[in-house]
Design an enzyme around this catalytic site. Structure first.
Site, PDB file in Angstrom:
ATOM      1  N   GLY A 266     -49.299  -4.580 -32.639  1.00 38.05           N
ATOM      2  CA  GLY A 266     -50.089  -3.434 -32.205  1.00 38.05           C
ATOM      3  C   GLY A 266     -49.640  -2.163 -32.883  1.00 38.05           C
TER       4      GLY A 266
ATOM      5  CD  GLU B 131     -60.780  26.262 -38.829  1.00 38.87           C
ATOM      6  OE1 GLU B 131     -61.290  25.227 -38.355  1.00 38.87           O
ATOM      7  OE2 GLU B 131     -59.886  26.248 -39.699  1.00 38.87           O
TER       8      GLU B 131
ATOM      9  CG  HIS C 126     -64.556  22.740 -40.658  1.00 40.55           C
ATOM     10  ND1 HIS C 126     -64.779  21.878 -41.711  1.00 40.55           N
ATOM     11  CD2 HIS C 126     -63.412  23.414 -40.978  1.00 40.55           C
ATOM     12  CE1 HIS C 126     -63.825  22.034 -42.622  1.00 40.55           C
ATOM     13  NE2 HIS C 126     -62.978  22.957 -42.197  1.00 40.55           N
TER      14      HIS C 126
ATOM     15  CB  THR D 154     -40.336  -1.760 -26.861  1.00 45.72           C
ATOM     16  OG1 THR D 154     -40.376  -1.769 -28.290  1.00 45.72           O
ATOM     17  CG2 THR D 154     -38.906  -1.904 -26.396  1.00 45.72           C
TER      18      THR D 154
ATOM     19  N   PRO E 140     -48.205   1.670 -33.345  1.00 46.31           N
ATOM     20  CG  PRO E 140     -47.121   2.781 -35.083  1.00 46.31           C
ATOM     21  CD  PRO E 140     -48.407   2.111 -34.741  1.00 46.31           C
TER      22      PRO E 140
ATOM     23  CG  ASP F 227     -60.963  21.026 -44.493  1.00 46.79           C
ATOM     24  OD1 ASP F 227     -60.361  20.455 -43.560  1.00 46.79           O
ATOM     25  OD2 ASP F 227     -61.234  22.236 -44.494  1.00 46.79           O
TER      26      ASP F 227
ATOM     27  CB  THR G  89     -49.925  -0.016 -28.305  1.00 45.72           C
ATOM     28  OG1 THR G  89     -49.119  -0.838 -29.162  1.00 45.72           O
ATOM     29  CG2 THR G  89     -50.940   0.733 -29.141  1.00 45.72           C
ATOM     30  N   GLY G  90     -46.954   0.135 -26.476  1.00 52.31           N
ATOM     31  CA  GLY G  90     -46.197  -0.457 -25.375  1.00 52.31           C
ATOM     32  C   GLY G  90     -45.645  -1.839 -25.630  1.00 52.31           C
TER      33      GLY G  90
END
Length: 611
Positions: free
Chosen positions: A207, A430, A433, A214, A209, A505, A211-212
């Site tokens: 999975g 901005e 965008h 360990t 990094p 961008d 995501t649980g």
């Protein structure tokens, strides 16, 4: 049976005792009271002074006669060995009546002299013994370190102090269902053996990094109530040849002695990459370590009840021999959490935090698509820190919203001072965008526009999809390209020149356009993938590797990438030129407020329709 704790090394108390004794002796010698200076005289002079009656006191210390005169001065003389001071005075003709008037003190110094001589004579031997003991212990310690260099450095997880269960893991229900069978295997192995089933030797957790992975492995150990050995893949490999393989052997020997148990290897891709891909050939230390892992997993005796769990976010680089059944029998994917999963994770991580009752976790989970479990934990922790900083009793929605922005965009750099011209350029950039993204049907909605610098960005246009998306269409990519080029086009139209603010961008737009051509088959070249789709990141895999397409196709790819970019640029310019007056109006308000929410930004378009 859990492994016994490693006995602690006894402290070197003897050396400390010797040092303490030396300090005491030196202190006594330094701070002992100094006697007044005295003058040496012979016995004849002593006898004359006795007869004259000018002596106040005589003190006899061994063969030394210390004399204190009536005027306070000090003198001393020496007598023969074994002769008393009375005999000396009588032989010299001093009358008994005069001797009787003298104040004579005799000190017995034999015992004190014995201890003094003993201390002076014994201290050098103590120092020599202490030196040799120190050298022997240092040599023994170095020898122990050398002997333990090949020992496993796996940490035994203390399930009593930090017990983790499946209740502490949320949002990965399918993975928990798969691992529930592993827990049942460890608790009731005989039930499965009666059916002829074998316990899985290995479980691979795959999975992204955060995501649980360990946390899931620790929850399995907590649910099964068995020893849990935790080690990282990088801890096997050292600069010395054979150390990694030795540590693998030691780890599996410990696991067999503590069976049933779980061995968890985090980031196994550090040692489990494709063999033959390194620059060191067959004698590469990493490859030898991997070979030993493969051998040990094949060498498990039946009924050992040792399960090897591993986690990686790069399954594509692992050696095929590591993933085959018989070694890692199960491959469990730990996905990115969806909206419902994010809501569950929020509830789990908020259990030990004082939260206001009106907080809607479902709404928060919907507003943070793309957040992993680790991101959500960090989000609530930042909210708790902010609430404590503001001296609040409970965490409110305001702290959570501010923490979402901090985690997603980075901390605000309010101390950064911009000139009026720069602030104006950033505002129009901005809004370029935002306007293009808002008006194109397939672009993500605008959530916030800010002129406050965050991270490396001088301004931010924060867009976020309404729901989780697993598939992206060609039209969505094209509108996203136009939105990315909106800032560049706004600078081009309003200021007639381009600044460096559009650099990131353009980089992102070029990557999206190239992926559309080479990875997703969204161009005139059709359903063909150009290049390696695995995105290998280490040199050995691609060493001597040639492209799987010709130079003619490389030129066509560049032309198609340019076409996608030009089309998006043209579309962005058309939208901005059509709404120049509206952009001027919004820009003036944005420069005053510095922030516009998605609702405030959308209100300008509603008022424009009403007009």
């Amino acid at each position: 049976m859990p492994a016994l704790p490693t006995p602690k090394r006894p402290k070197n108390n003897f050396l400390y005792l010797v040092i303490f004794a030396l300090v005491i002796a030196a202190t006594v010698m330094i701070f002992s009271p100094n006697k007044a200076p005295s003058t040496e005289i012979n016995l004849n002079k002593l006898i004359e002074e006795v007869k004259a009656g000018t002596i106040a006191e005589i003190t006899v210390v061994d063969n030394k006669i210390e004399i204190e005169m009536a005027d306070g001065s000090k003198q001393f003389s020496n007598k023969e060995q074994g002769a008393s001071v009375y005999e000396v005075l009588e032989r010299a003709g001093v009358e008994n009546s005069t001797i009787a008037k003298l104040n004579i003190n005799v000190q017995n110094t034999e015992s004190s002299k014995f201890w003094t001589d003993l201390l002076i004579g014994f201290v050098p031997f103590l120092l020599i013994i202490a030196f040799f003991l120190f050298m022997m212990r240092s040599a023994q310690s170095s020898n122990n370190q050398a002997m333990s260099f090949g020992k496993s450095r796996a940490k035994l997880y203390d399930k009593e102090k930090q017990k983790t269960t499946f209740d502490d893991v949320a949002g990965v229900e399918e993975a928990k269902d798969e691992l529930t069978e592993v827990v049942d295997f460890l608790k009731k192995p005989q039930k499965y053996r009666n059916m002829g089933a074998k316990i899985p030797k290995g479980v691979m957790l795959v999975g992204a990094p955060g995501t649980g992975k360990t946390l899931l492995a620790r929850a399995v150990a907590g649910e099964a109530n068995v020893p849990f050995f935790n080690i990282s893949g990088s801890e096997f490999v050292e600069m010395f040849v054979g150390v990694g393989a030795s540590r693998v052997r030691d780890l599996f020997n410990k696991a067999k002695r503590n069976a049933p148990c779980i061995v968890f290897i985090d980031e196994i891709d550090a040692v489990g990459r494709h063999r033959g891909a390194g620059m060191g050939g067959g004698h590469d230390e990493r490859e030898q370590t991997l070979n030993q892992i493969l051998t040990e997993m094949d060498g498990f005796e039946t009924g050992t009840n040792v399960i090897v769990m591993a986690a990686t976010n790069r399954p594509d680089v692992l050696d095929p021999a590591l993933l085959r059944p018989g070694r890692f029998d199960r491959r469990i994917t730990v996905d990115m959490p969806d909206q419902k999963a994010r809501e569950q994770i929020l509830k789990v991580h908020s259990r030990n935090k004082p939260m206001q009752k009106n907080i809607d976790f479902a709404a928060i989970g919907k507003s943070i698509p793309g957040f992993t479990g680790a991101d959500i934990e960090n989000l609530l922790n930042e909210a708790a820190i902010l609430a404590a900083k503001l001296e609040k009793k409970k965490i409110s929605l305001s702290e959570i919203d501010q923490s979402i922005e901090k985690v997603a965009l980075g901390p605000a750099r309010k101390s950064l001072i911009l000139s009026k011209k720069e602030k104006k350029i950033i505002a129009y950039h901005e809004l370029g965008h935002a306007i293009v993204g808002h008006l194109l049907p397939n672009a993500d909605p605008v959530r916030k526009i800010s002129l406050i610098s965050r991270g490396h960005a001088l301004g931010v246009t924060w867009t976020m999809p309404d729901s989780d998306m697993k598939l992206h269409s060609k039209s969505k990519f094209e509108d996203e390209l136009a939105s990315l080029l909106g800032g560049y086009s706004a600078e081009e139209i309003f200021f007639k020149e381009i600044t460096t603010g559009a650099g990131n961008d353009l980089q992102r737009a070029a990557q999206i356009a190239r992926n559309m051509v080479t990875k997703y088959g969204m161009s005139e070249l059709g359903p063909v993938i150009f290049g390696d789709s695995n995105d290998e990141i280490f040199l050995g895999k691609d060493f001597g590797h040639t492209k799987n397409y010709s130079e003619a196709y490389a030129a066509k790819i560049d032309d198609l990438v340019r076409k996608f970019i030009d089309k998006a640029h043209k579309k962005a310019k058309e939208v901005i030129e059509k709404h120049q007056k509206l952009i001027d109006t919004i820009a003036q308000d944005l420069m005053k407020k510095e922030n516009l929410s998605g609702k405030e930004f959308a209100a300008y378009f509603k008022s424009q329709k009403n007009d």
